[in-house]
Design a protein around this motif. Structure first.
Motif, PDB file in Angstrom:
ATOM      1  N   THR A  33       3.756   5.131 -10.237  1.00 55.40           N
ATOM      2  CA  THR A  33       4.048   6.171  -9.255  1.00 55.40           C
ATOM      3  C   THR A  33       2.947   7.233  -9.282  1.00 55.40           C
ATOM      4  O   THR A  33       2.574   7.788  -8.263  1.00 55.40           O
ATOM      5  CB  THR A  33       5.399   6.823  -9.576  1.00 55.40           C
ATOM      6  OG1 THR A  33       6.360   5.792  -9.692  1.00 55.40           O
ATOM      7  CG2 THR A  33       5.821   7.785  -8.507  1.00 55.40           C
ATOM      8  N   ARG A  46       3.046  -0.952 -10.658  1.00 60.38           N
ATOM      9  CA  ARG A  46       4.094  -0.181  -9.984  1.00 60.38           C
ATOM     10  C   ARG A  46       3.995   1.310 -10.303  1.00 60.38           C
ATOM     11  O   ARG A  46       4.981   2.030 -10.274  1.00 60.38           O
ATOM     12  CB  ARG A  46       5.495  -0.701 -10.379  1.00 60.38           C
ATOM     13  CG  ARG A  46       5.748  -2.183 -10.162  1.00 60.38           C
ATOM     14  CD  ARG A  46       5.492  -2.699  -8.748  1.00 60.38           C
ATOM     15  NE  ARG A  46       6.068  -1.903  -7.662  1.00 60.38           N
ATOM     16  CZ  ARG A  46       5.914  -2.191  -6.391  1.00 60.38           C
ATOM     17  NH1 ARG A  46       5.203  -3.227  -6.026  1.00 60.38           N
ATOM     18  NH2 ARG A  46       6.455  -1.436  -5.484  1.00 60.38           N
ATOM     19  N   GLY A  63      11.660   5.363 -10.272  1.00 60.12           N
ATOM     20  CA  GLY A  63      11.255   4.182  -9.500  1.00 60.12           C
ATOM     21  C   GLY A  63      11.446   4.331  -8.001  1.00 60.12           C
ATOM     22  O   GLY A  63      11.691   3.356  -7.303  1.00 60.12           O
TER      23      GLY A  63
END
Ligand code: UDP
Ligand code: MG
Length: 336
Positions: free
Chosen positions: A185, A183, A313
């Protein structure tokens, strides 16, 4: 390792997804798809085109479906604005249904004629096949920056990715699953795809000049991309700061010791003449250490900013619209 004939999705023919991000690439589309069509002609695999329109303003999204009409299987994923090359590739991964994925820039710098080579290595059992450039046609500052980055990255990250490689590569579904699970970024796919391990190999090719138009990765974007790569694969800058700090502390302690000894000796009548330190030395020291402090703060800040980005997130990209080829892609999420 002998290739199995049946794919993970139960298909006999293996499917390969070509992920191609595009930012204002309309003028080069015909040439791009002609070259790809020529390169994949006669290959036994089934090819799926995953085109990501990363906020183009030149009408790329309007032209792509017509240009892709000659291929049976494709998806056009239009992002809601420009998110950058790496998020665009990530958006492609999300859509790809192939047993393997090939990352390809739209500008023909990485010749599609090397696709069969990538596939040949995959068939031997390699899960990551990376294209390494034996030469580059770019010149000038851009070339210098590319070369410097690769040298620096290689030294700082302990060879996590093959030297002189970029996005042009093939990864097996096994690796795709891993990439989708990450995940991050601050995405730096050229290194991340190799980081997982698995059997890996390289092919070599000569990198060409862009076929049409100007580079879409501006210097600012490239600089950010390079920093993302370095900071997400190396903690060395933080160690350098710590080491530099230690050296400066040791030096100032040594100097303090020297001054104390000098004072004591003066008390006993040695070195009695008055010595005034020059302004230049003082000024250089103040500016030097001031600059060093800011630099150190800046480096720490780079890591903090990345932590902040990760913690928030936010999605890496936002999909505005997906257009599918006539036949609904089996195995994929299907039209929404
Ligand atoms: N690209 C993109 N979004 C961006 C910048 C670039 O999708 O914000 C695409 C671009 O259309 C091309 C690929 O990423 O297909 C590589 O970009 P470019 O050739 O301009 O960069 P470079 O050759 O300098 O890496
Ligand atoms: Mg390019």
């Amino acid at each position: 390792m002998k290739p199995d004939q049946t794919s993970s999705a139960g298909r006999v023919t293996r499917r390969v997804s070509l992920i191609i991000p595009m930012l204002n690439e309309r003028d080069g589309l015909r040439q791009l798809f002609d070259r790809i069509a020529g390169a994949i002609q006669g290959l036994p695999e089934e090819f799926e085109f995953i085109i990501i329109d990363d906020g183009s303003t030149d009408g790329t999204r309007d032209v792509v479906p017509a240009e892709l009409a000659r291929f049976p299987l494709w998806r056009l994923v239009v992002l809601s604005r420009n998110f950058g090359q790496q998020p665009a590739y990530r958006a492609g991964l999300e859509q790809a249904t192939g047993d393997a994925v090939i990352f390809l820039d739209a500008d023909l710098q990485d010749p599609p004629e090397h696709i069969p080579q990538l596939l040949a290595e995959w068939h031997k059992g390699y899960k990551v096949v990376t294209g390494c450039r034996t030469s580059r046609e770019e010149r000038g500052l851009r070339r210098f920056l590319f070369d410097s980055f690769h040298q620096l990255f290689h030294r700082m990250t302990g060879r996590v990715m093959p030297m002189n490689s970029g996005m042009f590569s093939l990864v097996d579904r096994l690796v795709v699953k891993q990439l989708l699970a990450a995940r991050e970024t601050n995405l730096f796919l050229p290194a991340l795809k190799s980081w997982y391990g698995y059997p890996q190999t390289t092919i070599t090719y000569a990198r060409k000049e862009r076929a049409v138009g100007e580079p879409k990765q501006s210097f600012v974007k490239l600089f950010r991309y390079a920093l993302d790569g370095l900071f997400s694969f190396s903690d060395l800058p933080l160690q350098w700061i710590a080491m530099l700090g230690a050296i400066i502390c040791a030096a100032s302690l040594g100097y303090a010791g020297f001054l104390i000894v000098e004072k004591v000796l003066q008390a006993f009548g040695y070195f009695t003449q008055l010595r005034v330190l020059g302004f230049t030395t003082l000024a250089v020291a103040i500016f030097g250490f001031g600059g060093l402090n800011l630099l150190a703060l800046g480096i720490v800040g780079q890591y903090i900013a990345r932590i902040y980005r990760e913690i928030k997130g936010r999605p890496l990209y936002v999909v505005e619209q997906i257009t599918y080829s006539q036949g609904k892609t089996p195995g994929g999420p299907g039209p929404v």
